[in-house]
Design a protein around this motif. Structure first.
Motif, PDB file in Angstrom:
ATOM      1  N   SER A  49     -10.706  63.004 -13.058  1.00  0.00           N
ATOM      2  CA  SER A  49     -11.901  62.020 -13.024  1.00  0.00           C
ATOM      3  C   SER A  49     -12.698  62.043 -12.108  1.00  0.00           C
ATOM      4  CB  SER A  49     -11.077  60.641 -13.344  1.00  0.00           C
ATOM      5  OG  SER A  49     -12.102  59.802 -13.428  1.00  0.00           O
ATOM      6  N   SER A  50     -14.189  62.044 -12.486  1.00  0.00           N
ATOM      7  CA  SER A  50     -15.294  62.113 -11.665  1.00  0.00           C
ATOM      8  C   SER A  50     -15.464  61.052 -10.875  1.00  0.00           C
ATOM      9  CB  SER A  50     -16.593  62.655 -12.569  1.00  0.00           C
ATOM     10  OG  SER A  50     -16.764  61.907 -13.224  1.00  0.00           O
ATOM     11  N   LYS A  51     -14.827  59.651 -11.307  1.00  0.00           N
ATOM     12  CA  LYS A  51     -15.051  58.438 -10.895  1.00  0.00           C
ATOM     13  C   LYS A  51     -14.568  58.697  -9.317  1.00  0.00           C
ATOM     14  CE  LYS A  51     -11.057  55.751 -12.212  1.00  0.00           C
ATOM     15  NZ  LYS A  51     -10.772  55.252 -13.289  1.00  0.00           N
ATOM     16  N   TYR A  52     -13.622  59.678  -8.900  1.00  0.00           N
ATOM     17  CA  TYR A  52     -13.289  59.939  -7.590  1.00  0.00           C
ATOM     18  C   TYR A  52     -13.765  60.455  -6.709  1.00  0.00           C
ATOM     19  CZ  TYR A  52      -9.088  57.244  -9.485  1.00  0.00           C
ATOM     20  OH  TYR A  52      -8.344  56.319  -9.886  1.00  0.00           O
ATOM     21  N   PHE A  53     -14.969  61.296  -7.222  1.00  0.00           N
ATOM     22  CA  PHE A  53     -16.056  62.029  -6.427  1.00  0.00           C
ATOM     23  C   PHE A  53     -16.553  61.263  -5.229  1.00  0.00           C
ATOM     24  CE2 PHE A  53     -18.013  65.129  -9.923  1.00  0.00           C
ATOM     25  CZ  PHE A  53     -16.969  65.664  -9.942  1.00  0.00           C
ATOM     26  N   LEU A 239     -15.891  70.403  -5.486  1.00  0.00           N
ATOM     27  CA  LEU A 239     -14.597  70.796  -4.617  1.00  0.00           C
ATOM     28  C   LEU A 239     -14.074  69.493  -3.672  1.00  0.00           C
ATOM     29  CD1 LEU A 239     -15.690  74.485  -4.086  1.00  0.00           C
ATOM     30  CD2 LEU A 239     -13.811  73.888  -5.366  1.00  0.00           C
ATOM     31  N   ASN A 240     -14.869  68.745  -3.396  1.00  0.00           N
ATOM     32  CA  ASN A 240     -14.504  67.909  -2.394  1.00  0.00           C
ATOM     33  C   ASN A 240     -13.508  66.661  -2.990  1.00  0.00           C
ATOM     34  OD1 ASN A 240     -15.060  65.868   0.069  1.00  0.00           O
ATOM     35  ND2 ASN A 240     -15.765  64.532  -1.529  1.00  0.00           N
ATOM     36  N   THR A 243     -10.128  68.115  -1.764  1.00  0.00           N
ATOM     37  CA  THR A 243      -9.961  67.744  -0.401  1.00  0.00           C
ATOM     38  C   THR A 243      -9.623  66.183  -0.400  1.00  0.00           C
ATOM     39  OG1 THR A 243     -11.791  69.225   0.271  1.00  0.00           O
ATOM     40  CG2 THR A 243     -11.009  67.611   2.098  1.00  0.00           C
ATOM     41  N   ARG A 244     -10.251  65.450  -1.180  1.00  0.00           N
ATOM     42  CA  ARG A 244      -9.637  64.045  -1.137  1.00  0.00           C
ATOM     43  C   ARG A 244      -8.301  63.781  -1.617  1.00  0.00           C
ATOM     44  NH1 ARG A 244     -12.593  58.897  -4.065  1.00  0.00           N
ATOM     45  NH2 ARG A 244     -11.300  57.339  -3.159  1.00  0.00           N
ATOM     46  N   ILE A 245      -7.900  64.606  -2.694  1.00  0.00           N
ATOM     47  CA  ILE A 245      -6.472  64.656  -3.098  1.00  0.00           C
ATOM     48  C   ILE A 245      -5.504  65.230  -1.973  1.00  0.00           C
ATOM     49  CG2 ILE A 245      -4.861  65.558  -4.579  1.00  0.00           C
ATOM     50  CD1 ILE A 245      -7.340  65.608  -6.865  1.00  0.00           C
ATOM     51  N   ASN A 246      -5.869  65.948  -1.151  1.00  0.00           N
ATOM     52  CA  ASN A 246      -5.181  66.522  -0.152  1.00  0.00           C
ATOM     53  C   ASN A 246      -5.139  65.481   1.102  1.00  0.00           C
ATOM     54  OD1 ASN A 246      -5.031  69.010  -1.114  1.00  0.00           O
ATOM     55  ND2 ASN A 246      -6.351  70.088   0.059  1.00  0.00           N
ATOM     56  N   ARG A 247      -6.149  64.686   1.064  1.00  0.00           N
ATOM     57  CA  ARG A 247      -6.008  63.682   2.296  1.00  0.00           C
ATOM     58  C   ARG A 247      -5.130  62.287   1.642  1.00  0.00           C
ATOM     59  NH1 ARG A 247     -11.064  63.010   2.700  1.00  0.00           N
ATOM     60  NH2 ARG A 247     -11.222  61.157   1.647  1.00  0.00           N
ATOM     61  N   ILE A 298      -9.896  73.347 -14.435  1.00  0.00           N
ATOM     62  CA  ILE A 298      -9.818  72.041 -14.342  1.00  0.00           C
ATOM     63  C   ILE A 298     -11.189  71.393 -14.910  1.00  0.00           C
ATOM     64  CG2 ILE A 298      -9.486  69.884 -13.146  1.00  0.00           C
ATOM     65  CD1 ILE A 298      -8.113  71.870 -10.949  1.00  0.00           C
ATOM     66  N   TYR A 299     -11.297  70.594 -15.973  1.00  0.00           N
ATOM     67  CA  TYR A 299     -12.380  69.878 -16.286  1.00  0.00           C
ATOM     68  C   TYR A 299     -12.608  68.841 -15.566  1.00  0.00           C
ATOM     69  CZ  TYR A 299     -15.402  67.273 -19.408  1.00  0.00           C
ATOM     70  OH  TYR A 299     -16.516  66.375 -19.840  1.00  0.00           O
ATOM     71  N   MET A 300     -13.979  68.862 -14.981  1.00  0.00           N
ATOM     72  CA  MET A 300     -14.181  67.741 -13.968  1.00  0.00           C
ATOM     73  C   MET A 300     -15.298  66.869 -14.696  1.00  0.00           C
ATOM     74  SD  MET A 300     -12.780  68.795 -11.330  1.00  0.00           S
ATOM     75  CE  MET A 300     -13.339  67.962  -9.831  1.00  0.00           C
ATOM     76  N   GLU A 301     -16.434  67.029 -15.232  1.00  0.00           N
ATOM     77  CA  GLU A 301     -17.147  66.048 -15.592  1.00  0.00           C
ATOM     78  C   GLU A 301     -18.454  66.404 -16.919  1.00  0.00           C
ATOM     79  OE1 GLU A 301     -20.416  64.792 -12.909  1.00  0.00           O
ATOM     80  OE2 GLU A 301     -19.660  62.509 -13.185  1.00  0.00           O
ATOM     81  N   VAL A 302     -18.771  65.661 -17.748  1.00  0.00           N
ATOM     82  CA  VAL A 302     -19.863  65.762 -18.367  1.00  0.00           C
ATOM     83  C   VAL A 302     -21.131  65.151 -17.941  1.00  0.00           C
ATOM     84  CG1 VAL A 302     -19.368  64.183 -20.204  1.00  0.00           C
ATOM     85  CG2 VAL A 302     -20.698  66.077 -20.832  1.00  0.00           C
ATOM     86  N   SER A 303     -22.361  66.041 -18.243  1.00  0.00           N
ATOM     87  CA  SER A 303     -23.515  65.203 -17.946  1.00  0.00           C
ATOM     88  C   SER A 303     -24.153  65.410 -19.673  1.00  0.00           C
ATOM     89  CB  SER A 303     -24.605  65.818 -16.914  1.00  0.00           C
ATOM     90  OG  SER A 303     -23.729  65.376 -15.464  1.00  0.00           O
ATOM     91  N   GLN A 304     -24.186  64.605 -20.236  1.00  0.00           N
ATOM     92  CA  GLN A 304     -24.775  64.543 -21.447  1.00  0.00           C
ATOM     93  C   GLN A 304     -26.284  64.481 -21.456  1.00  0.00           C
ATOM     94  OE1 GLN A 304     -23.052  65.185 -24.293  1.00  0.00           O
ATOM     95  NE2 GLN A 304     -24.809  65.453 -25.398  1.00  0.00           N
ATOM     96  N   LYS A 305     -26.771  65.315 -22.224  1.00  0.00           N
ATOM     97  CA  LYS A 305     -28.503  65.310 -22.598  1.00  0.00           C
ATOM     98  C   LYS A 305     -28.672  64.676 -23.982  1.00  0.00           C
ATOM     99  CE  LYS A 305     -28.125  66.904 -18.417  1.00  0.00           C
ATOM    100  NZ  LYS A 305     -27.976  66.002 -17.436  1.00  0.00           N
ATOM    101  N   PHE A 306     -29.550  64.011 -24.103  1.00  0.00           N
ATOM    102  CA  PHE A 306     -29.961  63.202 -25.538  1.00  0.00           C
ATOM    103  C   PHE A 306     -31.309  63.734 -26.020  1.00  0.00           C
ATOM    104  CE2 PHE A 306     -26.951  60.737 -23.046  1.00  0.00           C
ATOM    105  CZ  PHE A 306     -26.115  60.332 -23.889  1.00  0.00           C
ATOM    106  N   SER A 307     -31.331  63.582 -27.260  1.00  0.00           N
ATOM    107  CA  SER A 307     -33.008  63.551 -27.761  1.00  0.00           C
ATOM    108  C   SER A 307     -33.282  62.052 -28.099  1.00  0.00           C
ATOM    109  CB  SER A 307     -32.887  64.244 -29.276  1.00  0.00           C
ATOM    110  OG  SER A 307     -32.051  63.548 -30.034  1.00  0.00           O
ATOM    111  N   LYS A 308     -34.657  61.887 -28.307  1.00  0.00           N
ATOM    112  CA  LYS A 308     -35.232  60.583 -28.367  1.00  0.00           C
ATOM    113  C   LYS A 308     -34.469  60.056 -29.613  1.00  0.00           C
ATOM    114  CE  LYS A 308     -39.421  60.587 -26.149  1.00  0.00           C
ATOM    115  NZ  LYS A 308     -40.836  60.598 -26.199  1.00  0.00           N
TER     116      LYS A 308
END
Ligand code: TRP
Length: 341
Positions: A49-53, A239-240, A243-247, A298-308
């Motif tokens: 989950s990208s919220k842990y970035f 990738l960080n 590292t966070r999971i390691n720590r 490992i799937y990390m995150e989506v950044s969705q793009k939109f049309s008007k």
């Protein structure tokens, strides 16, 4: 002016009672993190989950991302907030009535401070309520606003969006204007974004307005480059998390043996990031071992793009009236104002 960090209050109080509330809170957060990491890595495809970035290093890397020439999003939305403030004002202010300006995931408030300053200059009565999961960033924001715009009334709310939105509603009867900037809505899967918008609608009242930042569809190269910089900052940001999971979870990911991979699909508008295992390898997390085969992702995150058009549809389908849309001078990014019906 007053500034109150509401969620700190009960914590500080119970700390005096038990002497251990902070540690318990920390343990609970770590336990939740551990559970989400295991659940995510057990799913197909594996995911994190990208919220842990956003640990300390993640925050710093994200600042660097925003400063990269390829990363246009922040510059575009800053263009809107600094140059089209009167349009934003028209979209959110009604009849000079006092209101609460709530910002979800306020961060350092760089963009919103332009709007806050303008509202102040126009003599509108409002309270700024930044909501963020990070107490330390709220403190930074508070100090910054206090020195830049000393007259503004601030009420910081540290915690999860909806919980704090409920708190804001219980604290004041004023009309609400909610900011959700930075294309953060794009970091949800599309169905989640719709659910989020409906949930927001439920928590608000008729006449309340939300202002959401959307990244627009554009030349696919421009989009892909923004998330695939040559200097490798976005790679390091992804990738960080290992590292966070390691720590924090006593794990032994060999970060060198994972590689960042970015995709953009111009048909769906989904820009997705992955980490790829470069070889067959075992990773220990706490007492468990997880085996990755070579090229497994490992799937990390989506950044969705939109049309008007997609943005207007989302407003309609989640219970809002479309009030207006304000875009940057390039027409790459858009802040949409929707009113609760
Ligand atoms: N919401 C922004 C975006 O989608 C910021 C962001 C979130 C981001 N995760 C990211 C930027 C990963 C770069 C890489 O762009």
């Amino acid at each position: 002016m007053y500034s109150l960090n509401l969620t700190n209050l009960p914590l500080m109080q119970s700390n005096q009672d038990t002497g251990s509330a902070c540690t318990e809170y920390g343990d609970m957060a770590t336990e939740k993190f551990r559970q989400e990491v295991f659940d995510g890595l057990a799913s197909t495809p594996r995911r994190l989950s990208s919220k842990y970035f956003y640990d300390e290093k993640g925050d710093r890397l994200f600042q660097q991302i925003m400063a990269m020439p390829e990363y246009y999003l922040t510059k575009c939305e800053l263009d809107i907030f600094s140059n089209k403030t009167p349009e934003l004002f028209k979209a959110i202010v009604q009849d000079d009535e006092p209101f609460d300006l709530i910002e979800l995931g306020a961060g350092d408030g760089m963009k919103s401070s332009y709007l806050i300053k303008y509202l102040q200059e126009e003599g509108v009565e409002f309270t700024y309520m930044p909501i963020d999961i990070s107490g330390s960033i709220l403190n930074v924001l508070n100090e910054k606003l206090r020195s830049d715009i000393p007259e503004v009334s601030i009420l910081s709310l540290e915690g999860e969006y909806f919980e704090m939105l409920g708190k804001a509603a219980s604290l004041s009867q004023r009309r609400k204007v909610v900011l959700f900037l930075g294309s953060n809505i794009g970091n949800m899967e599309l169905n989640e974004a719709f659910e989020f918008s409906m949930e927001l609608n439920k928590k608000l009242s008729t006449g309340d307005v939300i202002l959401i930042g959307f990244d627009l569809r554009k030349n696919p190269h421009t989009i892909l480059n923004a998330y695939n910089d040559k200097a490798g900052i976005t790679a390091a940001f992804n990738l960080n998390l290992l590292t966070r999971i390691n720590r924090e979870l006593d794990a032994d990911f060999d970060v060198e043996q994972f590689q960042h991979f970015q995709t953009y699909d111009p048909e769906s508008g989904a820009c997705r990031s992955y980490l790829i295992s470069l070889l067959n390898q075992n990773v220990r997390i706490g007492g468990e071992t997880i085996s990755f085969v070579k090229d497994e992702l490992i799937y990390m995150e989506v950044s969705q793009k939109f049309s008007k058009c997609e943005i207007k549809e989302m407003a309609q389908q989640t219970g809002f009236d479309f009030v207006g849309e304000i875009s940057d001078s390039k027409g790459w990014f858009l802040d949409a104002a929707w009113r609760v019906i």
